[in-house]
Design a protein around this motif. Structure first.
Motif, PDB file in Angstrom:
ATOM      1  N   ARG A 324       0.859  -1.191   0.000  1.00 57.83           N
ATOM      2  CA  ARG A 324       0.000   0.000   0.000  1.00 57.83           C
ATOM      3  C   ARG A 324       0.893   1.238   0.000  1.00 57.83           C
ATOM      4  O   ARG A 324       1.954   1.266   0.642  1.00 57.83           O
ATOM      5  CB  ARG A 324      -0.909   0.017   1.232  1.00 57.83           C
ATOM      6  CG  ARG A 324      -1.754  -1.210   1.408  1.00 57.83           C
ATOM      7  CD  ARG A 324      -2.587  -1.130   2.684  1.00 57.83           C
ATOM      8  NE  ARG A 324      -3.742  -0.251   2.512  1.00 57.83           N
ATOM      9  CZ  ARG A 324      -4.482   0.194   3.507  1.00 57.83           C
ATOM     10  NH1 ARG A 324      -4.160  -0.095   4.759  1.00 57.83           N
ATOM     11  NH2 ARG A 324      -5.532   0.961   3.271  1.00 57.83           N
ATOM     12  N   LEU A 325       0.444   2.268  -0.717  1.00 55.13           N
ATOM     13  CA  LEU A 325       1.194   3.515  -0.807  1.00 55.13           C
ATOM     14  C   LEU A 325       0.298   4.683  -0.409  1.00 55.13           C
ATOM     15  O   LEU A 325      -0.791   4.852  -0.963  1.00 55.13           O
ATOM     16  CB  LEU A 325       1.736   3.735  -2.227  1.00 55.13           C
ATOM     17  CG  LEU A 325       2.487   5.044  -2.466  1.00 55.13           C
ATOM     18  CD1 LEU A 325       3.781   5.079  -1.647  1.00 55.13           C
ATOM     19  CD2 LEU A 325       2.793   5.231  -3.953  1.00 55.13           C
ATOM     20  N   PHE A 326       0.770   5.486   0.551  1.00 54.64           N
ATOM     21  CA  PHE A 326       0.091   6.709   0.974  1.00 54.64           C
ATOM     22  C   PHE A 326       0.975   7.890   0.573  1.00 54.64           C
ATOM     23  O   PHE A 326       2.198   7.820   0.715  1.00 54.64           O
ATOM     24  CB  PHE A 326      -0.128   6.716   2.481  1.00 54.64           C
ATOM     25  CG  PHE A 326      -0.897   5.526   3.002  1.00 54.64           C
ATOM     26  CD1 PHE A 326      -2.265   5.602   3.187  1.00 54.64           C
ATOM     27  CD2 PHE A 326      -0.243   4.335   3.309  1.00 54.64           C
ATOM     28  CE1 PHE A 326      -2.979   4.509   3.674  1.00 54.64           C
ATOM     29  CE2 PHE A 326      -0.940   3.242   3.793  1.00 54.64           C
ATOM     30  CZ  PHE A 326      -2.315   3.332   3.976  1.00 54.64           C
ATOM     31  N   GLU A 327       0.360   8.972   0.114  1.00 53.73           N
ATOM     32  CA  GLU A 327       1.176  10.084  -0.377  1.00 53.73           C
ATOM     33  C   GLU A 327       0.439  11.408  -0.229  1.00 53.73           C
ATOM     34  O   GLU A 327      -0.775  11.493  -0.408  1.00 53.73           O
ATOM     35  CB  GLU A 327       1.529   9.838  -1.847  1.00 53.73           C
ATOM     36  CG  GLU A 327       2.528  10.814  -2.430  1.00 53.73           C
ATOM     37  CD  GLU A 327       2.978  10.381  -3.811  1.00 53.73           C
ATOM     38  OE1 GLU A 327       3.888   9.526  -3.895  1.00 53.73           O
ATOM     39  OE2 GLU A 327       2.408  10.883  -4.805  1.00 53.73           O
ATOM     40  N   THR A 328       1.191  12.452   0.110  1.00 54.94           N
ATOM     41  CA  THR A 328       0.625  13.796   0.169  1.00 54.94           C
ATOM     42  C   THR A 328       0.535  14.369  -1.243  1.00 54.94           C
ATOM     43  O   THR A 328       1.152  13.862  -2.178  1.00 54.94           O
ATOM     44  CB  THR A 328       1.475  14.725   1.033  1.00 54.94           C
ATOM     45  OG1 THR A 328       2.792  14.849   0.446  1.00 54.94           O
ATOM     46  CG2 THR A 328       1.606  14.195   2.454  1.00 54.94           C
ATOM     47  N   ASN A 329      -0.234  15.438  -1.354  1.00 53.55           N
ATOM     48  CA  ASN A 329      -0.416  16.088  -2.644  1.00 53.55           C
ATOM     49  C   ASN A 329      -0.139  17.575  -2.485  1.00 53.55           C
ATOM     50  O   ASN A 329      -0.666  18.218  -1.576  1.00 53.55           O
ATOM     51  CB  ASN A 329      -1.849  15.857  -3.137  1.00 53.55           C
ATOM     52  CG  ASN A 329      -2.086  16.413  -4.525  1.00 53.55           C
ATOM     53  OD1 ASN A 329      -2.032  17.621  -4.731  1.00 53.55           O
ATOM     54  ND2 ASN A 329      -2.359  15.528  -5.472  1.00 53.55           N
ATOM     55  N   LEU A 330       0.695  18.133  -3.347  1.00 55.37           N
ATOM     56  CA  LEU A 330       1.074  19.538  -3.213  1.00 55.37           C
ATOM     57  C   LEU A 330      -0.129  20.466  -3.303  1.00 55.37           C
ATOM     58  O   LEU A 330      -0.202  21.488  -2.622  1.00 55.37           O
ATOM     59  CB  LEU A 330       2.107  19.908  -4.275  1.00 55.37           C
ATOM     60  CG  LEU A 330       3.506  19.315  -4.104  1.00 55.37           C
ATOM     61  CD1 LEU A 330       4.407  19.771  -5.240  1.00 55.37           C
ATOM     62  CD2 LEU A 330       4.115  19.708  -2.774  1.00 55.37           C
ATOM     63  N   ASP A 331      -1.094  20.121  -4.130  1.00 59.15           N
ATOM     64  CA  ASP A 331      -2.264  20.986  -4.293  1.00 59.15           C
ATOM     65  C   ASP A 331      -3.187  20.926  -3.078  1.00 59.15           C
ATOM     66  O   ASP A 331      -3.844  21.910  -2.736  1.00 59.15           O
ATOM     67  CB  ASP A 331      -3.034  20.592  -5.550  1.00 59.15           C
ATOM     68  CG  ASP A 331      -2.235  20.878  -6.813  1.00 59.15           C
ATOM     69  OD1 ASP A 331      -1.444  21.840  -6.793  1.00 59.15           O
ATOM     70  OD2 ASP A 331      -2.393  20.128  -7.796  1.00 59.15           O
ATOM     71  N   ASP A 332      -3.245  19.765  -2.424  1.00 62.57           N
ATOM     72  CA  ASP A 332      -4.139  19.607  -1.279  1.00 62.57           C
ATOM     73  C   ASP A 332      -3.505  20.027   0.042  1.00 62.57           C
ATOM     74  O   ASP A 332      -4.203  20.281   1.013  1.00 62.57           O
ATOM     75  CB  ASP A 332      -4.596  18.145  -1.166  1.00 62.57           C
ATOM     76  CG  ASP A 332      -5.431  17.718  -2.361  1.00 62.57           C
ATOM     77  OD1 ASP A 332      -6.013  18.615  -3.008  1.00 62.57           O
ATOM     78  OD2 ASP A 332      -5.482  16.515  -2.642  1.00 62.57           O
TER      79      ASP A 332
END
Length: 490
Positions: A324-332
Motif C-alpha cells: 500500500r502507498l500513501f502520499e501527500t499532494n502539493l495541491d491539497d
C-alpha cells in the motif's frame, strides 16, 4: 549616574583619559594589566581628589576595562566566525575541484546511511535528538540536496521537549507514538494533538515544544530541515531554559538583560539557574494532561487558515495484496507546496517488491521505519566507462537510502516481515514516478514502432513480457534468499 566636578589641569585630564582606554575588572586583574595599574595609580594619587573622587575614578577604570574586554571578546568571536566561514569556503572549493575524481574513486555505497552516519545533538535518560550528517559528506553525487538535513527525535513516555526555535524550515512526521505540539504565534500558543502518520510544518523561527502524552509508548519523530541561515547547517535556539538546556538569553551581557527585563542581575541569575534537566525530561501525569489540552486551531504562522497537522494514512493512492502507498499532494497540502516537498509512506507486504521505477524530478530520501528488506539501484555516475553501476544494500529500521532523480531502483521486503518506508520527495513539483513493470509502465506506453526498433523484437512479444495486472507492488522472486542478500550487502 553620579557626576563629579573636578578641577584638573588639561595634561592630567588627558592622561587619565588615555589610561582609562585599557581598564580592567576586579583589583586582582590590575596585576595582569599594567595599563590598568597605571590608571588606578593615577586615581589614588591625585592630590585634588577627595576620597569619594578617588573611588569614583577607580570604578571608572574598572568599568571601562570591562567594556574593553567585552569588545575584545566580540572581536575575537567575529574573527573566529570569519575564519570558520573561510575554511568552509576552501573546503567547498576543494570538493568541487575534485568531484569527478572523487566520484570515480568512491568504494562504499554513497547512497546508504546507517547508524554511524548520525550524530547525537543532545541526549538525556529520557530521550535524544540525532542528526544525519550532511549528504555531501558521504558523496558529491548528492550535492543537489546539500542544503537538506534529516533528524530524528526520540522521547520516552510522559516527557516534555523544551521550547526552542530553528534557523530552518522544518517538517515533522510522527513515525510512532502520540504527542501534543505547541507552537507560539505572536501573543499566543496553538496546540495540536499528533498521532502516527501526522505531518506538520514548523516554520523557521517559530518557538515549538512537544509532549509525549502516552505513558508507555516511545515517541519517534522524523524531521526534515531546510536551513536558511547557513547552507547545510541548522541549530536549535533555546529561549526558555536555564543551564541545561542553556538559554541563549544568558549569552547577552547582564546590563542589557537587566534593562530589557527590568529585573536586577541577582533575580535573573536565580531564574536561569533553575533548569538543569536537559532538553527532554519526565513530567508528571498531571502536567501531561494540563499541557496537552487542545483549544482548537486558529490562524497559522505561515499564512492562511489551517486545522494544524494532517494525517497521511487517510486513504492510500495505491493498494493491492502486495503493498500500500500513501502520499501527500502539493495541491491539497499548502503547508508543503512552497517547500516543494512531498511525503509518502509505503507498506510492502512480506515477500513482495516494487516494480523497477524512477522519479522524473524528485530526489527520494527513504527512511526505514519498520521491517527488513533489500534495495537495488543503478547509477551511471560512478563508472569511467559510462556503464551502469549497481548499488545494493540491506534495509532495516533506521537506515536511510537516497535515490537521486532519474535513477531506477527496486525495493524488496523480507520473507518474514512487512517493510515500512517513509519517503521525503525533494524538489517534487512536477514529479512523476514511472515504472518498467506492472499495469502502467513505460514500455507498454511506448508506441509500436519505437518499441520494435528499441528492442529489435516484435512489439506483441515485448508486450507479453511487460504487461501484467498488478500496479507498482508485485510479488517477489520465488527463489529470493533474503538472508543471503542481507549478509552479502550488510
Amino acid at each position: 549616574m553620579k557626576f563629579i566636578t573636578i578641577n584638573l589641569s588639561l595634561p592630567i585630564f588627558l592622561f587619565i583619559l588615555v589610561a582609562t582606554s585599557c581598564l580592567g575588572t576586579p583589583d586582582e586583574e590590575a596585576e595582569l594589566d599594567p595599563e590598568l595599574t597605571t590608571c588606578i595609580h593615577q586615581c589614588k594619587h591625585q592630590d585634588k581628589y577627595s576620597r569619594d573622587d578617588k573611588q569614583e575614578c577607580t570604578r571608572g577604570c574598572h568599568k571601562y576595562h570591562q567594556m574593553k574586554k567585552q569588545r575584545e571578546r566580540q572581536i575575537e568571536e567575529q574573527v573566529r566566525r570569519r575564519k570558520e566561514h573561510e575554511m568552509e569556503q576552501v573546503k567547498e572549493k576543494q570538493r568541487h575541484q575534485g568531484e569527478e575524481e572523487e566520484e570515480e574513486e568512491e568504494e562504499e555505497n554513497p547512497f546508504l546511511f546507517d547508524d554511524d552516519d548520525f550524530e547525537t545533538r543532545f541526549e538525556t535518560e529520557d530521550g535524544r535528538v540525532r542528526v544525519l550528517h550532511r549528504f555531501t559528506k558521504k558523496s558529491n553525487l548528492l550535492r543537489g540536496i546539500h542544503n537538506f538535513r534529516l533528524a530524528t527525535l526520540e522521547a520516552e513516555g510522559h516527557t516534555f521537549v523544551s521550547p526552542c526555535h530553528f534557523d530552518s524550515e522544518a517538517v515533522f512526521f510522527v513515525v510512532k507514538g502520540r504527542a501534543t505540539i505547541g507552537m507560539v504565534r505572536e501573543e499566543k500558543t496553538e496546540r495540536f494533538n499528533l498521532e502516527q502518520g501526522d505531518i506538520i510544518r514548523v516554520p523557521s523561527g517559530t518557538p515549538v515544544y512537544l509532549v509525549n502524552r502516552d505513558h508507555n509508548q516511545k515517541l519517534f519523530i522524523a524531521k526534515l530541515h531546510m536551513p536558511l541561515a547557513v547552507p547545510g547547517k541548522f541549530e536549535a535556539f533555546y529561549g526558555p531554559g536555564g543551564r541545561n538546556p542553556e538559554s541563549f538569553l544568558t549569552a547577552f551581557s547582564w546590563e542589557l538583560l537587566e534593562a530589557a527585563l527590568k529585573s536586577p542581575r541577582e533575580k535573573l541569575e536565580r531564574l536561569f539557574q533553575k533548569q538543569e534537566k536537559g532538553g527532554i525530561f519526565k513530567i508528571s501525569k498531571e502536567d501531561v494532561e494540563s499541557v496537552s489540552k487542545v483549544k482548537g486551531s486558529g490562524i497559522w504562522p505561515f499564512g492562511g487558515r489551517s486545522s494544524g497537522p494532517f494525517n497521511i494514512f487517510k486513504s492510500p493512492i495505491m493498494s493491492n495484496q502486495y503493498g500500500r502507498l500513501f502520499e501527500t499532494n502539493l495541491d491539497d497540502h499548502s503547508q508543503l507546496k512552497d517547500l516543494n516537498l512531498i511525503l509518502s509512506f509505503a507498506n510492502i507486504t512480506n515477500g513482495s517488491m516494487t516494480a523497477p521505477m524512477y522519479a522524473t524530478r524528485a530526489t527520494n530520501v527513504i527512511m526505514v521505519s519498520d521491517g527488513k528488506g533489500y534495495i537495488e539501484m543503478v547509477c551511471p555516475h560512478v563508472s569511467s566507462t559510462h556503464s551502469y553501476h549497481p548499488f545494493k544494500a540491506s534495509l532495516k529500521p533506521g537506515v536511510v537510502f537516497v535515490v537521486p532523480t532519474g535513477h531506477p531502483f527496486i525495493i524488496v521486503a523480507s520473507n518474514k516481515n512487512n517493510l515500512q518506508l517513509l519517503r521525503f520527495q525533494l524538489h517534487a513539483q512536477g514529479d512523476n514516478t514511472l515504472t518498467f513493470a506492472g499495469k502502467k509502465n513505460v514500455v507498454k506506453a511506448l508506441d509500436k514502432e519505437a518499441k520494435e526498433l528499441a528492442f529489435n523484437y516484435p512489439a506483441d512479444k515485448v508486450d507479453e513480457i511487460f504487461s501484467r495486472d498488478e500496479d507498482l507492488f508485485l510479488p517477489g522472486p520465488d527463489s529470493y534468499d533474503f538472508e543471503e542478500h542481507a549478509r552479502a550487502y550488510a
